[in-house]
Design a protein around this motif. Structure first.
Motif, PDB file in Angstrom:
ATOM      1  N   THR A   1       1.047   8.875 -16.153  1.00 27.00           N
ATOM      2  CA  THR A   1       2.258   9.350 -16.104  1.00 27.00           C
ATOM      3  C   THR A   1       3.275   7.943 -17.041  1.00 27.00           C
ATOM      4  OG1 THR A   1       3.295   9.294 -13.628  1.00 27.00           O
ATOM      5  CG2 THR A   1       2.034  10.647 -15.122  1.00 27.00           C
ATOM      6  N   GLY A   2       2.851   7.465 -17.001  1.00 29.08           N
ATOM      7  CA  GLY A   2       3.544   5.608 -17.239  1.00 29.08           C
ATOM      8  C   GLY A   2       3.381   5.730 -18.369  1.00 29.08           C
ATOM      9  N   ASN A   3       4.407   4.354 -18.641  1.00 32.17           N
ATOM     10  CA  ASN A   3       4.929   4.806 -20.153  1.00 32.17           C
ATOM     11  C   ASN A   3       5.042   2.946 -20.487  1.00 32.17           C
ATOM     12  OD1 ASN A   3       6.267   3.954 -22.716  1.00 32.17           O
ATOM     13  ND2 ASN A   3       5.455   6.391 -23.457  1.00 32.17           N
ATOM     14  N   ASP A   4       4.690   1.825 -21.073  1.00 32.04           N
ATOM     15  CA  ASP A   4       5.015   0.351 -21.273  1.00 32.04           C
ATOM     16  C   ASP A   4       6.478   0.419 -21.760  1.00 32.04           C
ATOM     17  OD1 ASP A   4       3.141   0.227 -19.940  1.00 32.04           O
ATOM     18  OD2 ASP A   4       1.583  -0.538 -21.604  1.00 32.04           O
ATOM     19  N   ARG A   5       6.486   1.411 -23.103  1.00 33.14           N
ATOM     20  CA  ARG A   5       8.060   1.010 -23.265  1.00 33.14           C
ATOM     21  C   ARG A   5       8.559   1.254 -22.909  1.00 33.14           C
ATOM     22  NH1 ARG A   5       6.266   2.378 -29.816  1.00 33.14           N
ATOM     23  NH2 ARG A   5       4.381   0.395 -29.974  1.00 33.14           N
ATOM     24  N   SER A   6       8.803   2.389 -22.426  1.00 38.86           N
ATOM     25  CA  SER A   6       9.770   2.872 -20.773  1.00 38.86           C
ATOM     26  C   SER A   6      10.423   3.418 -20.004  1.00 38.86           C
ATOM     27  CB  SER A   6      10.158   4.759 -21.745  1.00 38.86           C
ATOM     28  OG  SER A   6       9.259   5.462 -21.482  1.00 38.86           O
ATOM     29  N   GLY A   7       9.080   2.921 -18.993  1.00 42.37           N
ATOM     30  CA  GLY A   7       9.082   2.067 -17.802  1.00 42.37           C
ATOM     31  C   GLY A   7       9.610   0.791 -17.646  1.00 42.37           C
TER      32      GLY A   7
ATOM     33  N   GLY B   1       8.541   0.002 -14.292  1.00 45.41           N
ATOM     34  CA  GLY B   1       7.802  -0.340 -13.634  1.00 45.41           C
ATOM     35  C   GLY B   1       8.538  -0.155 -11.653  1.00 45.41           C
ATOM     36  N   THR B   2       9.453   1.468 -12.407  1.00 45.25           N
ATOM     37  CA  THR B   2       9.840   1.834 -10.771  1.00 45.25           C
ATOM     38  C   THR B   2       8.581   3.416 -10.073  1.00 45.25           C
ATOM     39  OG1 THR B   2      11.645   2.967 -11.655  1.00 45.25           O
ATOM     40  CG2 THR B   2      11.951   1.002 -11.107  1.00 45.25           C
ATOM     41  N   ALA B   3       8.658   3.612  -9.199  1.00 44.18           N
ATOM     42  CA  ALA B   3       7.806   4.910  -8.468  1.00 44.18           C
ATOM     43  C   ALA B   3       8.496   5.888  -9.577  1.00 44.18           C
ATOM     44  CB  ALA B   3       8.192   5.173  -7.323  1.00 44.18           C
ATOM     45  N   GLN B   4       9.338   5.813 -10.402  1.00 45.76           N
ATOM     46  CA  GLN B   4      10.726   7.126 -10.643  1.00 45.76           C
ATOM     47  C   GLN B   4       9.398   6.803 -12.166  1.00 45.76           C
ATOM     48  OE1 GLN B   4      12.207   5.380  -9.145  1.00 45.76           O
ATOM     49  NE2 GLN B   4      11.860   6.192  -7.095  1.00 45.76           N
TER      50      GLN B   4
ATOM     51  N   ILE C   1       1.882  -5.475  -7.200  1.00 45.03           N
ATOM     52  CA  ILE C   1       1.815  -4.287  -8.218  1.00 45.03           C
ATOM     53  C   ILE C   1       0.766  -3.217  -7.576  1.00 45.03           C
ATOM     54  CG2 ILE C   1       0.253  -3.756 -10.716  1.00 45.03           C
ATOM     55  CD1 ILE C   1       1.339  -6.726 -11.669  1.00 45.03           C
ATOM     56  N   GLN C   2       1.477  -2.107  -7.716  1.00 46.90           N
ATOM     57  CA  GLN C   2       0.539  -0.578  -6.846  1.00 46.90           C
ATOM     58  C   GLN C   2       0.241  -0.187  -8.195  1.00 46.90           C
ATOM     59  OE1 GLN C   2       0.374   0.103  -3.823  1.00 46.90           O
ATOM     60  NE2 GLN C   2      -0.477   1.374  -5.003  1.00 46.90           N
TER      61      GLN C   2
ATOM     62  N   ILE D   1       0.687  -1.331  -0.099  1.00 43.76           N
ATOM     63  CA  ILE D   1      -0.311   0.039   0.008  1.00 43.76           C
ATOM     64  C   ILE D   1       0.780   1.486   0.057  1.00 43.76           C
ATOM     65  CG2 ILE D   1      -1.619   1.352   1.730  1.00 43.76           C
ATOM     66  CD1 ILE D   1      -2.891  -1.630   2.452  1.00 43.76           C
ATOM     67  N   PHE D   2       2.047   1.320   0.672  1.00 42.69           N
ATOM     68  CA  PHE D   2       2.958   2.908   0.318  1.00 42.69           C
ATOM     69  C   PHE D   2       4.778   1.806   0.481  1.00 42.69           C
ATOM     70  CE2 PHE D   2      -0.636   5.063   2.495  1.00 42.69           C
ATOM     71  CZ  PHE D   2      -0.517   4.881   3.311  1.00 42.69           C
ATOM     72  N   PRO D   3       4.732   1.382  -0.780  1.00 47.11           N
ATOM     73  CA  PRO D   3       6.148   0.912  -1.119  1.00 47.11           C
ATOM     74  C   PRO D   3       6.743   1.712  -0.966  1.00 47.11           C
ATOM     75  CG  PRO D   3       4.549   0.299  -2.963  1.00 47.11           C
ATOM     76  CD  PRO D   3       3.615   0.794  -1.594  1.00 47.11           C
ATOM     77  N   LYS D   4       8.312   1.451  -0.662  1.00 49.68           N
ATOM     78  CA  LYS D   4       9.550   2.131  -0.976  1.00 49.68           C
ATOM     79  C   LYS D   4       9.916   2.077  -2.984  1.00 49.68           C
ATOM     80  CE  LYS D   4      10.958   0.986   3.157  1.00 49.68           C
ATOM     81  NZ  LYS D   4      12.409  -0.289   4.398  1.00 49.68           N
ATOM     82  N   PRO D   5       9.941   3.183  -2.519  1.00 45.75           N
ATOM     83  CA  PRO D   5      10.407   3.339  -4.639  1.00 45.75           C
ATOM     84  C   PRO D   5      11.887   2.865  -4.304  1.00 45.75           C
ATOM     85  CG  PRO D   5      10.950   5.562  -2.936  1.00 45.75           C
ATOM     86  CD  PRO D   5      10.299   4.377  -1.896  1.00 45.75           C
ATOM     87  N   ALA D   6      11.592   1.457  -3.949  1.00 40.87           N
ATOM     88  CA  ALA D   6      12.669   1.003  -5.075  1.00 40.87           C
ATOM     89  C   ALA D   6      12.047  -0.198  -6.778  1.00 40.87           C
ATOM     90  CB  ALA D   6      12.903  -0.254  -3.468  1.00 40.87           C
ATOM     91  N   ILE D   7      13.176  -0.121  -6.925  1.00 41.36           N
ATOM     92  CA  ILE D   7      13.169  -0.645  -8.349  1.00 41.36           C
ATOM     93  C   ILE D   7      12.618  -2.167  -8.201  1.00 41.36           C
ATOM     94  CG2 ILE D   7      14.809   0.542  -9.808  1.00 41.36           C
ATOM     95  CD1 ILE D   7      16.954  -1.512  -9.249  1.00 41.36           C
TER      96      ILE D   7
END
Length: 525
Positions: free
Chosen positions: A55-61, A63-66, A85-86, A24-30
């Motif tokens: 803001t997400g992108n399936d091609r360039s993303g 899966g990290t918070a950033q 999956i958050q 629910i509040f995961p740490k921004p880690a890869i």
């Protein structure tokens, strides 16, 4: 009989204990950080993939918070077992790139915001799914073993749309909202043993949840309101229904065929027609001498319990009831013979401690003068006219016409197409069952009686029959359609495998049985 949840769900609870609070509040880690550790360094945290439809992108993303992915569809493909999956707030739909139906993945948790039951995290849409038991369906999500879904809103505005379809799988579904689904919020069929906990089912077209096949889910701490039937239990299902609020529906709980649910500590109030209906060979267990029911029935429009159409005696020991508002063969001593043996000791199943705790209260008190619960802003389309479903009922205080007190219980039960029978274990055209239900057409001002044919009452126009003379052929029919039953056509003995309102649905069933090498035919009623 002590009912236990399937081992797979127990394993998943362990997984949720370790990871869902972090999800629910995961740490921004890869996602790969936890995997890269040595066995002695592995923590209890699970790899997390982030999704954001804005803001997400399936091609360039990645899966990290950033750099989140854009779609749940793509993220499920990328997710490894035991990952989380958050979902960010937003609408996940065809317009944002989702491909429906979205199939959940074994041992993967999908979570939005359980604190508000996914109020702003909406999965909306549906696609064609060929069910192994019920042919073509339109569904939003398909369940998977040892998966979990928490903190999202699910809505399927398509014709005969289902929100979540669970078929012969076991998963955890907690703290979600199911609304605006044209048919059902959740459909559970086959041999499914899932945990459905602390969800809100509201303003769905036909049923909040339907449970059939030989499924034995645990349905606990949910709210079912403003829908046709709150809970519809069919075939040979044996669910455990505990501590739910079933309020302001057309009918609260309908138990059909040979279903034997156990109901404990539920609040069943202010439903327009009946609190609970039992018909055919069903036997809901509402309480025994060893385990009182502790269900509260109050202020339902016609009857709190209507068991006039049930062949078996219904145990109702230890409930809050008014005798003048019940009808049928009811056992108040808790000693009636049960189809399913009663639990040897009182059941007290505690919910998993680290699953999201539902807010309290989760629904407004079901009083006629209370304001409506604030709905999630999703339009609820009416069911298509070709499908014989009850229209989504408005709250009791709205200007609805009075309940149809002249119609039989049979005619009130919607057809869960493509079920092979009209939800009662009698050949269509046999009106002896309907004759056993009190008809109130003599009441001044009441509407005319329903059609004399059960089929016409349910809007059924077509049926699929199979010519199966040998025992081997009949067994093969049953392996494809377990609920096939013997009927007749033009003087010949046949097996009926489906009854439908539209020719398209009938053709789907015809194709299913013909593909199994059976001699089948589509005929009119």
């Amino acid at each position: 009989m002590n009912r236990t949840i399937l081992n797979s769900s127990t394993v998943l609870f362990t997984l949720l204990t370790l990871s869902l609070s972090a999800a629910i509040f995961p740490k921004p880690a890869i996602a790969s950080e936890a995997i890269a550790q040595t066995p002695s360094e592995v923590s209890t945290e699970r790899p997390t993939l982030w999704v954001n439809p804005q803001t997400g992108n399936d091609r360039s993303g990645n899966g990290t918070a950033q750099a989140p992915y854009r779609t749940l569809t793509h993220t499920l493909r990328m997710a490894s077992p035991n990952s989380v999956i958050q979902l960010a707030p937003g609408t996940y739909s065809q317009q944002t790139g989702e491909v429906f139906p979205i199939q959940l993945k074994p041992n993967v948790i999908v979570v939005g915001n359980p604190d508000n039951k996914g109020e702003n995290t909406i999965i909306q849409g549906g696609g064609r799914f060929i069910s192994p038991t019920f042919a073509r369906q339109n569904i939003t999500l398909l369940g998977a073993n040892d998966a979990a879904l928490a903190g999202v809103t699910v809505t399927n505005p398509n014709g005969r749309g289902y929100g979540l379809w669970i078929e012969s799988s076991s998963l955890v579904v907690a703290d979600n909202t199911f609304t605006g689904n044209v048919h059902d919020g959740i459909s559970i069929t086959g041999r499914s043993g899932s945990v459905i906990r602390s969800n809100h089912f509201t303003r769905n077209g036909a049923n909040g949840i339907t449970i059939y096949g030989t499924s034995n889910p645990e349905v606990r701490d949910n709210v079912f309101d403003n829908t046709g039937f709150g809970i519809n239990i069919n075939q040979n299902a044996t669910p455990l229904i505990v501590n739910n609020q079933i309020i302001n529906n057309r009918d609260g709980v309908v138990v059909q065929a040979k279903a034997t649910p156990i109901l404990r500590e539920n609040r069943i109030e202010n439903n327009q027609r009946n609190g609970l209906v039992a018909i055919s060979e069903s036997q809901p267990n509402l309480g025994t001498a060893n385990e009182p029911g502790n269900n509260q029935f109050r202020n339902n429009g016609e009857y709190d319990i209507n068991a006039q159409g049930a062949k078996n005696t219904i145990p109702v020991y230890g409930n809050q009831l008014i005798t003048r508002r019940i009808v049928g063969r009811l056992d108040f001593q808790g000693t009636a013979a049960l189809i399913q043996p009663a639990p040897e000791t009182p059941r007290r199943v505690s919910p998993p401690s680290l699953l999201p705790t539902p807010s309290s209260p989760v629904a407004p008190p079901p009083t006629n003068t209370s304001p409506n619960p604030a709905p999630i802003p999703i339009p609820v389309p009416p069911p298509q006219s070709s499908t014989p479903l009850p229209a989504p009922p408005a709250p009791r205080q709205s200007p609805l016409p009075p309940p149809n007190r002249s119609s039989s219980v049979t005619s009130q039960v919607p057809n869960l197409e493509p079920l092979p029978v009209p939800n009662v274990d009698i050949p269509l055209g046999d009106n002896s069952y309907a004759d056993r239900i009190p008809n109130r057409a003599s009441v001044p001002g009441s509407p005319p009686p329903p059609p004399t044919s059960v089929a016409s009452a349910l809007g059924l126009r077509y049926r699929v029959i199979v010519y199966a003379s040998s025992t081997q052929e009949q067994n093969r029919v049953k392996s494809v359609v377990p609920d096939a039953f013997r009927s007749s056509y033009q003087g010949r003995s046949v097996l009926q495998v489906g009854a439908f309102a539209t020719v398209e649905e009938a053709q789907d069933r015809l194709e299913l049985v013909r593909n199994a090498g059976l001699r089948a035919e589509l005929v009119d009623y």
